[in-house]
Design a protein around this motif. Structure first.
Motif, PDB file in Angstrom:
ATOM      1  N   SER A   1     -15.282   5.979 -25.144  1.00 26.10           N
ATOM      2  CA  SER A   1     -16.438   6.177 -24.441  1.00 26.10           C
ATOM      3  C   SER A   1     -18.272   5.057 -24.969  1.00 26.10           C
ATOM      4  O   SER A   1     -17.338   4.085 -25.411  1.00 26.10           O
ATOM      5  CB  SER A   1     -16.829   7.658 -25.774  1.00 26.10           C
ATOM      6  OG  SER A   1     -16.858   7.340 -26.835  1.00 26.10           O
ATOM      7  N   GLY A   2     -18.691   5.439 -24.361  1.00 27.90           N
ATOM      8  CA  GLY A   2     -20.000   4.694 -25.370  1.00 27.90           C
ATOM      9  C   GLY A   2     -20.091   4.789 -26.944  1.00 27.90           C
ATOM     10  O   GLY A   2     -19.442   5.663 -27.690  1.00 27.90           O
ATOM     11  N   GLY A   3     -20.934   3.987 -27.033  1.00 19.82           N
ATOM     12  CA  GLY A   3     -21.915   3.715 -28.509  1.00 19.82           C
ATOM     13  C   GLY A   3     -21.678   4.559 -29.572  1.00 19.82           C
ATOM     14  O   GLY A   3     -22.760   5.162 -28.817  1.00 19.82           O
ATOM     15  N   GLY A   4     -21.643   5.044 -30.165  1.00 23.46           N
ATOM     16  CA  GLY A   4     -21.752   6.208 -30.949  1.00 23.46           C
ATOM     17  C   GLY A   4     -21.218   7.725 -30.326  1.00 23.46           C
ATOM     18  O   GLY A   4     -22.195   9.123 -30.027  1.00 23.46           O
ATOM     19  N   GLY A   5     -20.287   7.750 -28.760  1.00 24.83           N
ATOM     20  CA  GLY A   5     -19.303   8.309 -28.182  1.00 24.83           C
ATOM     21  C   GLY A   5     -20.581   8.872 -27.367  1.00 24.83           C
ATOM     22  O   GLY A   5     -19.735  10.289 -26.381  1.00 24.83           O
TER      23      GLY A   5
ATOM     24  N   GLN B   1     -16.280   2.415 -28.084  1.00 24.73           N
ATOM     25  CA  GLN B   1     -15.183   3.537 -28.807  1.00 24.73           C
ATOM     26  C   GLN B   1     -13.925   3.923 -28.819  1.00 24.73           C
ATOM     27  O   GLN B   1     -14.515   4.558 -27.369  1.00 24.73           O
ATOM     28  CB  GLN B   1     -17.035   4.847 -29.446  1.00 24.73           C
ATOM     29  CG  GLN B   1     -15.815   5.666 -30.483  1.00 24.73           C
ATOM     30  CD  GLN B   1     -16.803   6.698 -31.586  1.00 24.73           C
ATOM     31  OE1 GLN B   1     -18.467   6.378 -31.945  1.00 24.73           O
ATOM     32  NE2 GLN B   1     -16.013   7.865 -30.869  1.00 24.73           N
ATOM     33  N   LEU B   2     -13.650   3.724 -29.139  1.00 23.05           N
ATOM     34  CA  LEU B   2     -11.635   3.957 -28.849  1.00 23.05           C
ATOM     35  C   LEU B   2     -11.948   4.664 -30.268  1.00 23.05           C
ATOM     36  O   LEU B   2     -11.754   4.890 -31.047  1.00 23.05           O
ATOM     37  CB  LEU B   2     -11.291   2.723 -28.895  1.00 23.05           C
ATOM     38  CG  LEU B   2     -11.188   1.633 -28.001  1.00 23.05           C
ATOM     39  CD1 LEU B   2     -10.130   1.009 -28.435  1.00 23.05           C
ATOM     40  CD2 LEU B   2     -10.920   2.343 -26.817  1.00 23.05           C
TER      41      LEU B   2
ATOM     42  N   VAL C   1      -8.421  15.932 -35.657  1.00 25.31           N
ATOM     43  CA  VAL C   1      -7.478  14.750 -36.220  1.00 25.31           C
ATOM     44  C   VAL C   1      -7.702  13.864 -35.768  1.00 25.31           C
ATOM     45  O   VAL C   1      -7.735  13.761 -34.052  1.00 25.31           O
ATOM     46  CB  VAL C   1      -5.717  15.143 -36.352  1.00 25.31           C
ATOM     47  CG1 VAL C   1      -5.458  14.080 -37.081  1.00 25.31           C
ATOM     48  CG2 VAL C   1      -5.725  16.558 -37.475  1.00 25.31           C
ATOM     49  N   ARG C   2      -8.198  13.040 -36.086  1.00 28.89           N
ATOM     50  CA  ARG C   2      -8.308  11.688 -35.243  1.00 28.89           C
ATOM     51  C   ARG C   2      -9.259  10.379 -36.154  1.00 28.89           C
ATOM     52  O   ARG C   2      -9.439  10.560 -36.753  1.00 28.89           O
ATOM     53  CB  ARG C   2      -9.930  12.203 -33.901  1.00 28.89           C
ATOM     54  CG  ARG C   2     -10.805  12.459 -35.107  1.00 28.89           C
ATOM     55  CD  ARG C   2     -12.364  12.655 -33.835  1.00 28.89           C
ATOM     56  NE  ARG C   2     -12.600  11.694 -32.608  1.00 28.89           N
ATOM     57  CZ  ARG C   2     -13.318  12.648 -31.986  1.00 28.89           C
ATOM     58  NH1 ARG C   2     -13.047  12.908 -31.330  1.00 28.89           N
ATOM     59  NH2 ARG C   2     -13.498  10.696 -30.642  1.00 28.89           N
ATOM     60  N   SER C   3      -9.184   9.419 -35.492  1.00 28.56           N
ATOM     61  CA  SER C   3      -9.220   8.202 -35.394  1.00 28.56           C
ATOM     62  C   SER C   3     -10.395   7.376 -34.432  1.00 28.56           C
ATOM     63  O   SER C   3     -10.198   7.416 -33.809  1.00 28.56           O
ATOM     64  CB  SER C   3      -8.759   7.448 -36.684  1.00 28.56           C
ATOM     65  OG  SER C   3      -8.981   5.894 -36.862  1.00 28.56           O
ATOM     66  N   ASP C   4     -11.964   7.190 -34.781  1.00 29.39           N
ATOM     67  CA  ASP C   4     -12.161   6.440 -34.199  1.00 29.39           C
ATOM     68  C   ASP C   4     -12.826   4.748 -34.659  1.00 29.39           C
ATOM     69  O   ASP C   4     -12.587   4.510 -36.189  1.00 29.39           O
ATOM     70  CB  ASP C   4     -13.531   6.950 -33.820  1.00 29.39           C
ATOM     71  CG  ASP C   4     -13.751   8.420 -33.444  1.00 29.39           C
ATOM     72  OD1 ASP C   4     -13.400   8.525 -32.119  1.00 29.39           O
ATOM     73  OD2 ASP C   4     -14.425   9.389 -34.166  1.00 29.39           O
ATOM     74  N   THR C   5     -12.980   3.689 -33.279  1.00 31.72           N
ATOM     75  CA  THR C   5     -13.121   2.202 -33.381  1.00 31.72           C
ATOM     76  C   THR C   5     -13.756   2.051 -32.990  1.00 31.72           C
ATOM     77  O   THR C   5     -13.946   2.335 -32.005  1.00 31.72           O
ATOM     78  CB  THR C   5     -11.970   1.715 -34.572  1.00 31.72           C
ATOM     79  OG1 THR C   5     -12.190   0.678 -34.628  1.00 31.72           O
ATOM     80  CG2 THR C   5     -11.189   1.688 -32.647  1.00 31.72           C
ATOM     81  N   GLU C   6     -14.862   0.981 -33.424  1.00 33.83           N
ATOM     82  CA  GLU C   6     -16.194   0.586 -32.393  1.00 33.83           C
ATOM     83  C   GLU C   6     -15.514  -0.655 -32.097  1.00 33.83           C
ATOM     84  O   GLU C   6     -14.603  -0.985 -32.729  1.00 33.83           O
ATOM     85  CB  GLU C   6     -17.081   0.106 -32.624  1.00 33.83           C
ATOM     86  CG  GLU C   6     -18.500   0.260 -32.031  1.00 33.83           C
ATOM     87  CD  GLU C   6     -19.510   0.036 -32.727  1.00 33.83           C
ATOM     88  OE1 GLU C   6     -20.315  -0.922 -33.230  1.00 33.83           O
ATOM     89  OE2 GLU C   6     -20.267   1.159 -32.736  1.00 33.83           O
TER      90      GLU C   6
END
Length: 177
Positions: A99-103, A146-147, A157-162
């Motif tokens: 998704s785009g930065g910041g979701g 954002q991945l 249950v998630r993990s996000d990284t830019e």
């Protein structure tokens, strides 16, 4: 000798009667209470750290040998090496999303061999991933995307990284390639 009683003392003879429970157990001064407090704190810190541990981990870094590439479908591609870890005690199936930065929504597509993918408890995988975007969707230069690694069936249950997604500065010049 300062006349003050230390942490360890030796005494002979009769003691005056101690009526209160903490006096009977030897907790009569602040030093003993401080030592007890520090001991309890050191016992609780590992419990807090274990509970604060994230069940998933996602890390991605771009291939900087080629910042971007233009494919026959007219989209701009960036390549990444991704490392994912299931740090929980349960096996699961996980999906990677972009998704785009910041979701925020963005025109980004993932190109990966398997998505969603199964991951056993405490398993870690490293693989290559490509992200593509329409040339008109993002501004020239680096863009923030954002991945996300999400457990299928439980999106809490998630993990996000830019990641940085590079677009060419002069897209018109790429048409000649």
């Amino acid at each position: 000798h300062t006349g003050k009683q230390g942490l360890i003392t030796f005494a002979w003879g009769d003691y005056p009667s101690r009526e209160k429970w903490y006096e009977k157990n030897g907790f009569v001064d602040a030093k003993r209470w401080a030592i007890l407090g520090v001991t309890v704190a050191f016992a609780l810190v590992p419990l807090f750290l274990i509970n604060a541990r994230q069940p998933l981990r996602l890390h991605a870094h771009g291939d900087r040998a080629t910042l971007y590439r233009l494919e026959m479908d007219g989209r701009i591609y960036n390549d990444y090496t991704v490392r994912i870890s299931n740090r929980s005690m349960e096996d699961g199936v996980f999906e990677i999303a972009c998704s785009g930065g910041g979701g925020a929504p963005a025109d980004c597509r993932l190109h990966i061999v398997e998505n969603p993918l199964p991951l056993a408890s405490r398993e870690t995988r490293t693989f290559k991933l490509a992200v593509s975007s329409d040339p008109e969707a993002l501004r020239p230069g680096p863009n923030r995307l954002q991945l996300s690694l999400i457990r299928v069936g439980d999106d809490q249950v998630r993990s996000d990284t830019e990641i940085a997604f590079f677009m060419p500065e002069d897209f018109q010049g790429l048409d000649a390639i």
